[in-house]
Design an enzyme around this catalytic site. Sequence first.
Site, PDB file in Angstrom:
ATOM      1  N   THR A  67      26.371  49.944  48.966  1.00 53.35           N
ATOM      2  CA  THR A  67      25.261  51.052  49.368  1.00 53.35           C
ATOM      3  C   THR A  67      25.650  52.255  48.167  1.00 53.35           C
ATOM      4  OG1 THR A  67      26.339  52.532  50.539  1.00 53.35           O
ATOM      5  CG2 THR A  67      24.744  50.386  50.734  1.00 53.35           C
ATOM      6  N   ARG A  68      24.911  52.853  48.156  1.00 51.13           N
ATOM      7  CA  ARG A  68      25.576  54.803  46.955  1.00 51.13           C
ATOM      8  C   ARG A  68      26.867  55.494  47.475  1.00 51.13           C
ATOM      9  NH1 ARG A  68      22.933  58.294  44.626  1.00 51.13           N
ATOM     10  NH2 ARG A  68      21.172  58.356  45.892  1.00 51.13           N
ATOM     11  N   LYS A  69      26.882  54.880  49.046  1.00 51.69           N
ATOM     12  CA  LYS A  69      28.429  55.799  49.401  1.00 51.69           C
ATOM     13  C   LYS A  69      29.542  55.200  48.801  1.00 51.69           C
ATOM     14  CE  LYS A  69      25.181  56.450  53.895  1.00 51.69           C
ATOM     15  NZ  LYS A  69      25.313  55.797  55.051  1.00 51.69           N
ATOM     16  N   THR A  70      29.629  56.262  47.876  1.00 50.22           N
ATOM     17  CA  THR A  70      30.495  55.781  46.925  1.00 50.22           C
ATOM     18  C   THR A  70      31.379  57.105  46.786  1.00 50.22           C
ATOM     19  OG1 THR A  70      29.608  56.458  45.195  1.00 50.22           O
ATOM     20  CG2 THR A  70      29.855  53.349  45.959  1.00 50.22           C
ATOM     21  N   ILE A 108      33.352  49.676  50.862  1.00 48.78           N
ATOM     22  CA  ILE A 108      33.756  50.766  50.773  1.00 48.78           C
ATOM     23  C   ILE A 108      34.353  52.004  51.096  1.00 48.78           C
ATOM     24  CG2 ILE A 108      33.119  52.848  48.489  1.00 48.78           C
ATOM     25  CD1 ILE A 108      30.951  51.046  46.853  1.00 48.78           C
TER      26      ILE A 108
END
Length: 274
Positions: free
Chosen positions: A123-126, A260
Amino acid sequence: MFTHEIESFLEEDLGYNDISCKLVGEKPVEAIIFTKEDCTLAGLEIAQSFFDYFNIHYSTEHSDGDRLSEGDVIFSLSGSSISILRTERLVLNFLGHLCGVATNTRRCVDIARRYSDVRIACTRKTTPGLRKYEKMAVIAGGGDPHRFNLSDTIMIKDNHVKLMGVEGALLSAKAKAGFTQKIEVEVESVADALTAAKSGADIIMLDNMGPGEVINTVQMLKRSSIPENVIIEVSGGINMDNLEDYAKTGVDIISMGSLIHQSRWIDVSLELII
């Protein structure tokens, strides 16, 4: 990696009065970088960018995505003692983190493959500033990077739905979308999933649903004769412990922020050859 990125990382790590690396004096040395545990490899290109910047000669027999065993040599190095010491921590940090992401991803892909061909995505949980590297590590582990940024796909999330409703948000998105952009809708109920399907969503994300509810929603969508090219995705609270249950639901994509943000660094080390 662009030169300005390398120099930004170096500025943070070296500071303005690096005495420690200069203590040994300028002399030619050789070194190896090796893994101290089993892992899936990622981050080779990033490491090579640092070596190229400092004119450090390197060789490797591996590629991103390779499965390594404890003790395997990732790089053999030769060059200036000062340069190798200055790149050491940066290279090991990148390799340790990215191998951790790739290893976590590979484990999840292997679990899912026992039950279906579902694709595992992140996902965009980076980490801000490191997204592209973390997503490339997901790819090295056999996963899908999902969106790199907000412009890749139009995502209608829960707050859009609260403000506009599923149908209203979809109509507005269609009016503004370029012909290459897909439209994804995040839903939390069977009713909204059916509305999204009927309103022309390209991707329907079932968010924060338990495995049983996901199975029921998938069956309802298929009974409603949704177009074959509509992708059904599930996300929210999925990790290695419950992945097996979601892999059996019949969805096309399982997206996991945990690929992540729950990955553990791999222990990687540099050793001078004396």
